[in-house]
Design an enzyme around this catalytic site. Structure first.
Site, PDB file in Angstrom:
ATOM      1  N   GLU A   1      48.736  71.128  82.379  1.00  0.00           N
ATOM      2  CA  GLU A   1      49.505  70.454  81.333  1.00  0.00           C
ATOM      3  C   GLU A   1      49.142  70.998  79.959  1.00  0.00           C
ATOM      4  O   GLU A   1      49.995  71.166  79.100  1.00  0.00           O
ATOM      5  CB  GLU A   1      49.229  68.933  81.377  1.00  0.00           C
ATOM      6  CG  GLU A   1      50.173  68.104  80.526  1.00  0.00           C
ATOM      7  CD  GLU A   1      49.649  67.793  79.132  1.00  0.00           C
ATOM      8  OE1 GLU A   1      50.397  67.185  78.346  1.00  0.00           O
ATOM      9  OE2 GLU A   1      48.513  68.159  78.791  1.00  0.00           O
TER      10      GLU A   1
ATOM     11  N   ASP B   1      43.990  69.146  84.684  1.00  0.00           N
ATOM     12  CA  ASP B   1      43.302  70.166  83.872  1.00  0.00           C
ATOM     13  C   ASP B   1      42.766  69.554  82.577  1.00  0.00           C
ATOM     14  O   ASP B   1      43.148  68.443  82.194  1.00  0.00           O
ATOM     15  CB  ASP B   1      44.252  71.321  83.549  1.00  0.00           C
ATOM     16  CG  ASP B   1      45.444  70.877  82.699  1.00  0.00           C
ATOM     17  OD1 ASP B   1      46.023  69.816  82.998  1.00  0.00           O
ATOM     18  OD2 ASP B   1      45.781  71.581  81.733  1.00  0.00           O
TER      19      ASP B   1
HETATM   20 ZN   LIG Z   1      46.670  64.953  78.372  1.00  0.00          ZN
END
Ligand SMILES: [Zn+2]
Length: 416
Positions: A183, A85
């Site tokens: 994340e 992401d």
């Molecule tokens: Zn990162």
């Protein structure tokens, strides 16, 4: 030589921006699209156990090619992790990467604006840009982030295993790969089945410039303070009105002004008021609390409780409410006793002639959460700069250095 650059240029064209506070994982459909592409690529390369889950996790392994079974058993299974992401601050849609070949050391116009906003990446603003003179730098078109955080890490890992497959004469132990979603919104690789994945330890390839290595990060908590006021017509409110806005100001003034993100660095911790919304009737303040030192971190959380208690004693218990939760912990507490994992990466960098830059991270990584779950996972560089913004850039040469590092780690661990 490696395929890191060409892979990276492909991966960034997928919009994988994560979405804060989404109910589902992945938080955005683009992540699943990229995960499926990565799964196919890994299969095509000949990796084993390739799995793409509905939650956009991609796992795979490259089995050890060491034939001597006594020796094979001594070589650890090493994991490499990167997140697919991109950050929430700036859009990751329609990323149009541009490679500035043989960079001349001057200004790079990302977007000339045509009368509108002009966006220039300049060594005047970012002095370290000048160090890349003569290299091939990947930049944005001035409208989006680039996504080197962390697609550079993904590309470097894939390029590394591809190289090993093309060069079977290089001995290596089991290599485990995991690409994870969300994340940037604190998902913390929660759905990675560590046992099934099978790595003895791992590295996230999610750091900054060449040489960066980190095995210390913040302890982190978040606190939400809800204030209930009492609205009364301002013309007739003497002694009656309780203004939640001024109560919130009074509360925030209890925190030391020298302990904020804007006034601290290195190992200094802080309290940070991220948002303050409200009216007379009610207000909400959101804080994050950070400290590398576990004891000081606990003291900070106690201070937060004390501050709320102070306000409750003054205005009534029901007028101030605190919801404080731990977010992630410093992995250093877990790395203690496993310094050989850090040393392996340091030795790899030194053998390659890189100067390791040991950074106490002022943030968290998925590796911190994994370390607390029993899989020690320090963070190593990708080579990128200026993450989470339009000025993000990475050089092709830095990406190749990250691949060199991954290969060197595997080579050294197989040399035992
Ligand atoms: Zn990162």
């Amino acid at each position: 030589m490696y395929s890191a650059l060409s892979r990276f240029l492909k991966y960034v064209t997928y919009d994988t921006q994560s979405v804060d506070r989404a109910e589902q994982t992945p938080s955005s459909p683009g992540q699943l699209a990229l995960a499926e592409v990565l799964g196919k690529e890994l299969e095509t390369l000949g990796l084993k156990d390739v799995e793409v889950t509905e939650h956009a996790y991609v796992t795979a392994s490259l089995p050890s090619n060491i034939t001597d079974s006594a020796k094979k058993n001594k070589v650890p299974a090493i994991g490499f992790v990167a997140h697919i992401d991109t950050a929430t601050e700036v859009t990751g849609k329609d990323v149009r990467p541009r490679v500035v070949k043989n960079y001349d050391g001057g200004d790079i116009t990302l977007k000339d604006g045509g009368g509108g906003e002009k966006v220039v990446l300049s060594p005047k603003d970012f002095p370290y840009l000048a160090d890349y003179k003569g290299q091939d730098i990947v930049v944005t078109d001035g409208n989006t982030l680039l996504g080197a955080d962390n697609k550079a890490g993904v590309a470097e890992i894939v390029a590394g295993v591809e190289w090993l497959i093309q060069h079977p004469e290089i001995p290596h132990g089991d290599v485990k790969i995991a690409f994870t979603p969300d994340e940037e919104v604190g998902h913390l690789a929660k759905l990675l089945d560590i046992k099934k994945w099978g790595a003895d330890f791992a590295y996230t390839i999610d750091g900054g410039p060449v040489g960066e290595i980190c095995w210390e990060n913040f302890n982190a908590a978040g606190a939400v303070i809800t204030i209930k006021g009492r609205a009364v017509h301002p013309g007739k409110s003497k002694g009656l009105m309780l203004n939640a806005v001024t109560m919130g100001q009074e509360f925030n003034a209890l925190f030391p002004p020298a302990e904020t993100p804007a006034t601290t660095e290195g190992y200094e911790g802080y309290y940070h008021c991220m948002s303050f919304n409200g009216s007379v009737e009610g207000a909400t303040l959101k804080y994050i609390i950070r400290d590398h030192d576990t004891k000081k971190f606990e003291e900070r959380k106690k201070f937060m409780e004390k501050a709320v208690k102070w306000m409750q004693d003054k205005y009534g218990t029901d007028r101030f409410e605190l919801d404080m939760r731990d977010q992630y912990r410093n992995m250093a507490d877990k790395v203690k006793g496993h310094e050989d994992i850090v040393d392996l990466a340091l030795n790899a960098m030194r053998e390659l002639g890189m100067e390791p830059n040991i950074v106490p991270m002022r943030g968290g990584t998925d590796g911190a959460a994994l370390s607390w779950r029993g899989l020690i996972t320090p963070n190593l560089f990708t080579g990128g700069h200026n993450y989470h913004g339009k000025f993000e850039f990475i050089s092709a040469q830095s990406m190749d250095k990250a691949v060199d590092m991954i290969l060197k780690i595997l080579e050294l661990s197989a040399r035992k």
